[in-house]
Design an enzyme around this catalytic site. Structure first.
Site, short mmCIF file in Angstrom:
data_model
loop_
_atom_site.label_atom_id
_atom_site.label_comp_id
_atom_site.label_asym_id
_atom_site.label_seq_id
_atom_site.Cartn_x
_atom_site.Cartn_y
_atom_site.Cartn_z
N CYS A 170 0.82 -1.20 0.00
CA CYS A 170 0.00 0.00 0.00
C CYS A 170 0.85 1.25 0.00
O CYS A 170 1.90 1.31 0.63
CB CYS A 170 -0.89 -0.02 1.23
N GLY A 171 0.36 2.27 -0.68
CA GLY A 171 1.07 3.54 -0.69
C GLY A 171 0.26 4.62 -0.05
O GLY A 171 0.50 5.02 1.07
#
Length: 267
Positions: free
Chosen positions: A108-109
């Site tokens: 995830c960013g």
């Protein structure tokens, strides 16, 4: 400190039949990043270099500058690790403005950000510098990256972020999460009077990775994988030379190619 690698039993199926054995695998731990007593993020991360992680995350997420961090303490709990970061009073407003509530999977960013404005915040502009690289230096930097990945060599399941200067790769950090590896590298750099140099990544380049590198102020980013189109746009806006799909004998330049000197003739 918790182990970064564990050996687990497994069965191997192949042409020669079934074999028993063990496989070293990276440990994935819930790491809470708490600022002034309030948890701002929970990331699944490799339990190593957590002080660097704290400094890098604080800077690249716009929470605090290194001089605003008074102390960092790592506390192990039955279910994970709480990294307690204490900030000076003048960082409180920035902390509130960049509030995050997230349980971050390793891929995830920008997940968990509570507004669109935070996700697409204005990118920092890299300050002018005389730092340049030749194509031969880019190739050499990518070749040297292989020796900087002991966790990946053991497990085949970790990302690496490294910092190159004309003296070679000075520092590198690994993690099961590509964002975590970069934040750990950034944290180490800002704690050690970083010189001018290039950041090298084993991962793809997304918009949030460019945002982090722009905050660091690194003029050149080299990646083994490809960038997204939006990441290219953002790197161009930030003034970053974005080199991607890099191997030991070739690479592609997407933005600000003027930082490459003695370049080969463009066909």
């Amino acid at each position: 400190m918790m182990e970064s690698v564990r050996r687990l039993p497994r069965l191997t199926f192949g042409a020669d039949g079934i074999a028993q054995g063990a496989r070293p695998l990276p440990t994935e731990v819930a790491v809470a990043l708490s600022f002034n007593g309030s948890t701002q993020a929970v990331m699944m991360a490799t339990p190593a270099d957590l002080a660097d992680f704290a400094y890098g995350f604080a800077l690249t997420e716009g929470i605090a500058t290194p001089d605003q961090i008074e102390s960092v303490e790592t506390v192990e709990t039955p279910k994970g690790i709480d990294v307690q970061i204490w900030l000076r009073a003048d960082a409180e407003d920035r902390l509130k403005a960049r509030r995050r509530t997230m349980a971050g999977p390793v891929g995830c960013g920008l997940c968990g950000l509570d507004s669109i404005e935070q996700a697409v915040r204005p990118v920092a502009h890299v300050p002018p510098s005389t730092f340049r690289m030749t194509p031969e230096q880019v190739n050499a930097a990518v070749s040297a990256l292989t020796a900087q990945q002991p966790l990946h060599d053991i497990t085949r399941a970790a990302h690496c972020a490294a910092f190159w200067t004309p003296s070679g790769i000075l520092w590198s950090r690994e993690d099961v999460g590509r964002h975590n590896a970069l934040d750990k590298l950034v944290g180490h750099l800002v704690r050690n009077n970083r010189p001018q140099g290039a950041v090298i990544l084993t991962s793809r380049v997304s918009i949030d990775m460019v945002q982090k590198i722009a905050t660091l102020g690194a003029p050149i980013l080299i990646a083994v994988s490809a960038p997204t189109a939006t990441a290219v746009d953002l790197a161009d806006e930030a003034g970053i030379t974005l080199i991607a799909l890099a191997r030991s004998d070739r690479f592609e330049v997407f933005t600000h190619s003027d930082r490459l000197t003695k370049a080969a003739h463009v066909r």
